[in-house]
Design a protein around this motif. Structure first.
Motif, mmCIF file in Angstrom:
data_model
loop_
_atom_site.group_PDB
_atom_site.id
_atom_site.type_symbol
_atom_site.label_atom_id
_atom_site.label_comp_id
_atom_site.label_asym_id
_atom_site.label_seq_id
_atom_site.Cartn_x
_atom_site.Cartn_y
_atom_site.Cartn_z
ATOM 1 N N THR A 7 0.854 -1.183 0.000
ATOM 2 C CA THR A 7 0.000 0.000 0.000
ATOM 3 C C THR A 7 0.895 1.240 0.000
ATOM 4 O O THR A 7 2.044 1.179 0.460
ATOM 5 C CB THR A 7 -0.910 0.033 1.241
ATOM 6 O OG1 THR A 7 -0.104 -0.060 2.426
ATOM 7 C CG2 THR A 7 -1.906 -1.110 1.216
ATOM 8 N N ASP A 28 -2.338 9.602 -1.379
ATOM 9 C CA ASP A 28 -3.588 9.185 -2.004
ATOM 10 C C ASP A 28 -3.274 8.877 -3.461
ATOM 11 O O ASP A 28 -3.276 9.758 -4.325
ATOM 12 C CB ASP A 28 -4.637 10.286 -1.887
ATOM 13 C CG ASP A 28 -5.996 9.852 -2.435
ATOM 14 O OD1 ASP A 28 -6.174 8.627 -2.629
ATOM 15 O OD2 ASP A 28 -6.843 10.726 -2.677
ATOM 16 N N ALA A 29 -2.998 7.602 -3.734
ATOM 17 C CA ALA A 29 -2.538 7.206 -5.064
ATOM 18 C C ALA A 29 -3.666 7.257 -6.078
ATOM 19 O O ALA A 29 -4.807 6.879 -5.788
ATOM 20 C CB ALA A 29 -1.947 5.814 -5.012
ATOM 21 N N GLU A 41 -5.207 6.077 -9.892
ATOM 22 C CA GLU A 41 -5.202 4.816 -10.632
ATOM 23 C C GLU A 41 -4.013 4.758 -11.592
ATOM 24 O O GLU A 41 -3.414 3.704 -11.779
ATOM 25 C CB GLU A 41 -6.510 4.660 -11.403
ATOM 26 C CG GLU A 41 -6.657 3.299 -12.071
ATOM 27 C CD GLU A 41 -8.037 3.070 -12.632
ATOM 28 O OE1 GLU A 41 -8.215 2.078 -13.375
ATOM 29 O OE2 GLU A 41 -8.955 3.869 -12.325
ATOM 30 N N LEU A 93 -0.949 3.807 -9.595
ATOM 31 C CA LEU A 93 -0.962 2.382 -9.278
ATOM 32 C C LEU A 93 -0.572 1.558 -10.495
ATOM 33 O O LEU A 93 0.144 0.553 -10.384
ATOM 34 C CB LEU A 93 -2.342 1.966 -8.781
ATOM 35 C CG LEU A 93 -2.763 2.492 -7.397
ATOM 36 C CD1 LEU A 93 -4.200 2.090 -7.093
ATOM 37 C CD2 LEU A 93 -1.831 1.957 -6.312
ATOM 38 N N THR A 111 -3.687 -4.668 -9.284
ATOM 39 C CA THR A 111 -3.936 -3.411 -8.573
ATOM 40 C C THR A 111 -5.385 -3.379 -8.113
ATOM 41 O O THR A 111 -6.275 -3.899 -8.782
ATOM 42 C CB THR A 111 -3.666 -2.192 -9.477
ATOM 43 O OG1 THR A 111 -4.509 -2.255 -10.627
ATOM 44 C CG2 THR A 111 -2.209 -2.156 -9.910
ATOM 45 N N PRO A 120 -7.538 -0.341 -7.171
ATOM 46 C CA PRO A 120 -7.648 1.116 -7.036
ATOM 47 C C PRO A 120 -8.594 1.556 -5.925
ATOM 48 O O PRO A 120 -8.376 2.607 -5.305
ATOM 49 C CB PRO A 120 -8.166 1.558 -8.415
ATOM 50 C CG PRO A 120 -7.819 0.438 -9.344
ATOM 51 C CD PRO A 120 -7.922 -0.806 -8.519
ATOM 52 N N ASP A 124 -6.408 1.199 -2.834
ATOM 53 C CA ASP A 124 -5.000 1.592 -2.963
ATOM 54 C C ASP A 124 -4.064 0.437 -2.610
ATOM 55 O O ASP A 124 -3.177 0.568 -1.759
ATOM 56 C CB ASP A 124 -4.686 2.801 -2.065
ATOM 57 C CG ASP A 124 -5.180 4.105 -2.675
ATOM 58 O OD1 ASP A 124 -5.709 4.050 -3.794
ATOM 59 O OD2 ASP A 124 -5.023 5.149 -2.033
#
Length: 470
Positions: free
Chosen positions: A60, A66-67, A69, A72, A95, A97, A100
């Motif tokens: 993570t 705050d990733a 998409e 990722l 992944t 999304p 995360d």
């Protein structure tokens, strides 16, 4: 058959035996800790998770990140490159999304007697941010960790290639290093920096994340875009691990390990050895059966089967330079066994056709020619069907960027993405075995048998399942 000359048998036989030997034992050269592999052998085959066991880990983003998409997806691609650089092809990278998360599963290496999953996970999830900086200035953050503050000269994106190497010291010892080759932009940046610092007697420090690797004094104006990282590498493998990190690129943010666990093998190495022994015994019985029932054509069929089996193993190990190595799973082994059965079946069909032609009173040469021609249509239909099925399996269960997945994307895009490596392995070994069946079971067998039939000692029809000439 008339155009096939006597020496053909010996040429084909030597090619098959030489190929089989190199496919099993390979060609390698060792100098100290450095092993140069020219041809890979069966020991280079990576066993799948279902045989060898492996690691299941969930990453993570670090707290506060705050990733997106897209980020990722970027992490996923970097993970794939890092896994590939380690020779791991039977891996799954997903992944999530919504939460995360990045989920990774990969097998242990077949040559490893012990495995440190924590070290493997740390290496896989490291940010690996390479920077070249003017001077060695640094500070400490709120956690007391050292953070470099010097002006960045260039970073990992400016490196075109990194590889492990060694230098011979004056005292005769070997020093392991990482050799760097920069791209066009990096070459220009490095030339400007070394030109400036050479005149002032400065240094360029090299950092991997927040760890200083080395800080050499600039002793020349370097314009060829090449540099050496002289870290304190204790072995060639340590230098190679660093080179692999550089080549794989940096992650867009720091990852933390949410969960990880080791996966115990469902069969274990002992059971695998038993499978290999059982396979050898089975092949011995097949060889005896083929020779007893079909005599000379059976003997030739055994040679062709050896070529087919070792050819399949060579395709999995990465023996062929134009093919990437694959991973051998339990379904993959099943694919090899099934393709061997197809090879035996092809030779049985041919042997029976030859017998039938001889019983009609045809000459030996005519019986061989007609027998192979009559058998080919049945062999072709059966193997072509298997190849098509194998392609569908590889397209359905391969990674999305694989050749067959792209070819069949119009069909499987409606069902979502799946990367079940064990089924892909089955399709791969099945397809390779079917292709080799054409090459070995049909072409090579025909050449060898046609050649042997030119020798007077082998012209008795009884040797081919017919009635004796006497």
């Amino acid at each position: 058959m008339k155009k096939i000359k006597k020496p053909i048998f010996f040429i084909v036989f030597l090619i098959i035996i030489s190929f089989s030997y190199t496919a099993i034992f390979g060609i390698k050269y060792q100098y100290g800790d450095i092993v140069s592999t020219y041809i890979k052998d069966v020991s280079d085959i990576r066993l799948g998770i279902d045989i060898q066991g492996g690691v299941d880990v969930t990453f993570t983003p670090a707290e506060g990140v705050d990733a997106t998409e897209a980020q990722l997806d970027s992490v996923k691609e970097v993970m794939k490159v890092r896994l590939a650089s380690l020779g791991i092809t039977d891996s799954s990278v997903y992944t999530d999304p919504d939460n995360d998360r990045i989920i990774v599963r990969f097998p242990w290496q077949s040559s490893e007697s012990s495995f440190d999953p924590e070290a493997a996970v740390k290496e896989l999830g490291g940010t690996a941010m390479l920077t070249f900086r003017k001077g060695e200035d640094s500070t400490k953050d709120e956690n007391g960790e050292v953070v470099p503050t010097g002006e960045i000269v260039l970073n990992g994106e400016d490196i075109a290639n990194a590889q492990a190497g060694y230098q011979q010291e004056q005292d005769g010892t070997v020093k392991y290093v990482v050799q760097l080759e920069m791209n066009a932009e990096g070459t220009t940046k490095f030339a400007d920096a070394t030109g400036e610092l050479y005149e002032s007697g400065g240094v360029i420090s090299i950092w991997m994340d927040n760890n200083e690797i080395t800080a050499p004094k600039v002793s020349a104006h370097i314009t060829d875009g090449k540099a050496i990282m002289e870290g304190n590498y204790q072995s060639y493998d340590e230098a190679k691990a660093m080179a692999d990190k550089i080549n794989s690129g940096a992650l867009p943010f720091t990852l933390t390990t949410s969960t990880f666990s080791t996966i115990s093998p469902t069969l274990g190495s002992g059971a695998l050895d038993a499978m290999i022994l059982g396979g050898l015994i089975s092949f011995a019985f097949i060889a005896i059966y083929m020779i007893f029932l079909y005599r000379l054509p059976g003997f030739v069929a055994v040679i062709a089967l050896i070529g087919q089996i070792t050819g399949t193993l060579a395709a999995v190990s990465g023996y062929f330079q134009f093919m990437n190595s694959s991973t051998l799973t339990i379904p993959g082994i099943a694919g090899i066994i099934l393709s061997i059965g197809m090879g035996v079946d092809a030779n049985i069909i041919t042997g029976e056709r030859i017998k039938e032609e001889l019983r009609t009173g045809k000459t030996l040469n005519s019986a061989l020619e007609t027998g192979y021609n009559r058998a080919f249509s049945a062999i072709f239909d059966g193997n072509l069907t298997v190849i098509l099925i194998a392609i569908i399996l590889m397209g359905a269960f391969g990674v999305p960027d694989s050749l067959f997945a792209k070819m069949l994307s119009f069909l499987f895009r409606w069902f979502g993405t799946t990367t079940e490596g064990t089924i892909f392995s089955f399709g791969f070994t099945l397809m390779v075995g079917a292709i080799l069946n054409f090459l070995m079971g049909v072409l090579a067998s025909k050449l060898m048998l046609g050649s042997l039939s030119k020798f007077k000692v082998f012209q008795n029809k009884k040797l081919y399942g017919g009635v004796s000439n006497d």
